[in-house]
Design a protein around this motif. Structure first.
Motif, mmCIF file in Angstrom:
data_model
loop_
_atom_site.group_PDB
_atom_site.id
_atom_site.type_symbol
_atom_site.label_atom_id
_atom_site.label_comp_id
_atom_site.label_asym_id
_atom_site.label_seq_id
_atom_site.Cartn_x
_atom_site.Cartn_y
_atom_site.Cartn_z
ATOM 1 N N TRP A 1 0.826 -1.201 0.000
ATOM 2 C CA TRP A 1 0.000 0.000 0.000
ATOM 3 C C TRP A 1 0.862 1.253 0.000
ATOM 4 N N THR A 2 0.455 2.235 -0.807
ATOM 5 C CA THR A 2 1.126 3.533 -0.799
ATOM 6 C C THR A 2 0.578 4.379 0.345
ATOM 7 N N GLN A 3 1.277 5.454 0.678
ATOM 8 C CA GLN A 3 0.803 6.353 1.732
ATOM 9 C C GLN A 3 -0.537 6.977 1.355
ATOM 10 N N ASP A 4 -0.707 7.322 0.088
ATOM 11 C CA ASP A 4 -1.978 7.903 -0.363
ATOM 12 C C ASP A 4 -3.124 6.916 -0.189
ATOM 13 N N GLU A 5 -2.880 5.643 -0.495
ATOM 14 C CA GLU A 5 -3.918 4.631 -0.331
ATOM 15 C C GLU A 5 -4.271 4.443 1.142
ATOM 16 N N LEU A 6 -3.266 4.470 1.992
ATOM 17 C CA LEU A 6 -3.524 4.339 3.430
ATOM 18 C C LEU A 6 -4.343 5.514 3.949
ATOM 19 N N GLU A 7 -3.995 6.726 3.521
ATOM 20 C CA GLU A 7 -4.714 7.906 3.984
ATOM 21 C C GLU A 7 -6.149 7.910 3.480
ATOM 22 N N GLU A 8 -6.351 7.465 2.235
ATOM 23 C CA GLU A 8 -7.710 7.368 1.703
ATOM 24 C C GLU A 8 -8.539 6.399 2.544
ATOM 25 N N MET A 9 -7.970 5.254 2.846
ATOM 26 C CA MET A 9 -8.676 4.242 3.614
ATOM 27 C C MET A 9 -8.959 4.717 5.032
ATOM 28 N N ARG A 10 -7.993 5.375 5.664
ATOM 29 C CA ARG A 10 -8.150 5.796 7.056
ATOM 30 C C ARG A 10 -9.110 6.959 7.206
ATOM 31 N N ALA A 11 -9.276 7.763 6.162
ATOM 32 C CA ALA A 11 -10.197 8.899 6.227
ATOM 33 C C ALA A 11 -11.630 8.496 5.923
ATOM 34 N N ALA A 12 -11.808 7.298 5.356
ATOM 35 C CA ALA A 12 -13.132 6.873 4.908
ATOM 36 C C ALA A 12 -13.966 6.332 6.064
ATOM 37 N N PRO A 13 -15.297 6.493 5.988
ATOM 38 C CA PRO A 13 -16.182 5.818 6.948
ATOM 39 C C PRO A 13 -16.001 4.308 6.861
ATOM 40 N N MET A 14 -16.416 3.606 7.904
ATOM 41 C CA MET A 14 -16.202 2.166 7.942
ATOM 42 C C MET A 14 -16.856 1.458 6.762
ATOM 43 N N SER A 15 -18.057 1.892 6.362
ATOM 44 C CA SER A 15 -18.739 1.243 5.245
ATOM 45 C C SER A 15 -17.941 1.388 3.955
ATOM 46 N N GLU A 16 -17.308 2.566 3.761
ATOM 47 C CA GLU A 16 -16.483 2.775 2.568
ATOM 48 C C GLU A 16 -15.179 1.993 2.657
ATOM 49 N N THR A 17 -14.653 1.866 3.864
ATOM 50 C CA THR A 17 -13.443 1.061 4.054
ATOM 51 C C THR A 17 -13.706 -0.393 3.677
ATOM 52 N N ALA A 18 -14.865 -0.894 4.079
ATOM 53 C CA ALA A 18 -15.233 -2.264 3.720
ATOM 54 C C ALA A 18 -15.303 -2.424 2.205
ATOM 55 N N LYS A 19 -15.852 -1.422 1.520
ATOM 56 C CA LYS A 19 -15.926 -1.466 0.054
ATOM 57 C C LYS A 19 -14.529 -1.490 -0.567
ATOM 58 N N ILE A 20 -13.631 -0.684 -0.022
ATOM 59 C CA ILE A 20 -12.267 -0.653 -0.550
ATOM 60 C C ILE A 20 -11.644 -2.039 -0.472
ATOM 61 N N PHE A 21 -11.767 -2.686 0.681
ATOM 62 C CA PHE A 21 -11.132 -3.988 0.848
ATOM 63 C C PHE A 21 -11.804 -5.075 0.019
ATOM 64 N N HIS A 22 -13.133 -5.028 -0.095
ATOM 65 C CA HIS A 22 -13.807 -6.088 -0.848
ATOM 66 C C HIS A 22 -13.817 -5.814 -2.349
ATOM 67 N N GLU A 23 -14.280 -4.624 -2.754
ATOM 68 C CA GLU A 23 -14.472 -4.361 -4.180
ATOM 69 C C GLU A 23 -13.158 -4.089 -4.912
#
Length: 213
Positions: free
Chosen positions: A41-63
C-alpha cells in the motif's frame, strides 16, 4: 499554552487517537485486512482508507482487493473487534481527560467529528463518561463529507453555534485532514474558513498526547 484553547469559541476533536486511545485496536484490524490483500500500500492509499467511513473502508477492501465474500463480511470482521473496544474497553488517550476537563471548566463548547460510526462513538464516549458533556458527535458516515473536506468543519461550526459573524479565528488553526501533529490547514481551507469559524480542531500525533500541549 492552554490559554490559546481556553479562549477559543469552540473545539472540534477527532476521536480515535486524540480523545480515545483506540488506535492500537484499529491498527490491528487494519493490518489484518491489509496483509490479506498481498499489496504494498502507498501512503496515499492508506490515507484514503483511514479517512473513509467504515462502510467505505469495507468497500475498498472487498471491491478493490477482493477480500472476503462481500462488503458486509468485511464490515462484520471489523465490527467484531471494534465494538468490544468501544462498548467495554474504551479509555482516554494520555492527557485527554485533563485537557477536556479544563475546557469544560473554561466553558468552551466541544464536539467530536470522526469517520468512526456513530454507534461506536457514542458507546466509547459514554464509556469514558463525556458523551453528555459534548455539544454534538458527528460521524462522516452521516454527513457524507470526508474529514479532508473543509465544508465539513464549516457546517459543523455553523450548525452547532460555534461560529458567529465578526468573530476571529483564535490562535493557530489546525485541521483533521491527515494523520500527524496538529496539521496546519491548507490554504484552500483557510480561505474557506477565514472570518467565519472561531474554533480550533485537534488531531494528535500518535506519540504526542494532549498533555504535551
Amino acid at each position: 499554552m492552554f490559554e490559546k484553547f481556553a479562549n477559543a469559541s469552540g473545539i472540534i476533536f477527532d476521536c480515535d487517537g486524540c480523545l480515545l486511545d483506540s488506535m492500537k485496536t484499529w491498527r490491528e484490524v487494519e493490518f489484518g485486512l491489509i496483509k490479506q490483500t498481498n499489496h504494498e500500500w502507498t501512503q496515499d492509499e492508506l490515507e484514503e482508507m483511514r479517512a473513509a467511513p467504515m462502510s467505505e473502508t469495507a468497500k475498498i477492501f472487498h471491491e478493490r482487493w477482493g477480500l472476503l465474500e462481500s462488503n458486509e463480511a468485511v464490515s462484520q470482521y471489523m465490527h467484531d473487534t471494534m465494538w468490544d473496544y468501544y462498548n467495554n474497553r474504551a479509555t482516554f488517550r494520555q492527557g485527554a481527560r485533563e485537557f477536556f476537563e479544563k475546557l469544560q471548566t473554561a466553558g468552551v463548547p466541544c464536539c467530536v467529528v470522526s469517520s468512526t460510526p456513530t454507534k461506536y462513538l457514542n458507546a466509547g464516549l459514554a464509556h469514558v463518561g463525556i458523551l453528555d458533556e459534548l455539544v454534538a458527535v458527528f460521524s462522516t458516515e452521516e454527513t457524507h463529507l470526508s474529514k479532508q473536506d473543509p465544508r465539513l468543519f464549516r457546517l459543523i461550526a455553523l450548525g452547532q453555534g460555534l461560529a458567529g459573524p465578526g468573530r476571529r479565528l483564535p490562535g493557530a488553526a489546525h485541521g483533521l485532514g491527515q494523520p500527524g501533529f496538529l496539521h496546519r490547514l491548507p490554504q484552500r481551507e483557510k480561505d474557506c474558513l477565514r472570518g467565519a469559524l472561531p474554533l480550533i480542531s485537534l488531531h494528535c500525533h500518535p506519540l504526542l498526547p494532549l498533555s504535551a500541549l
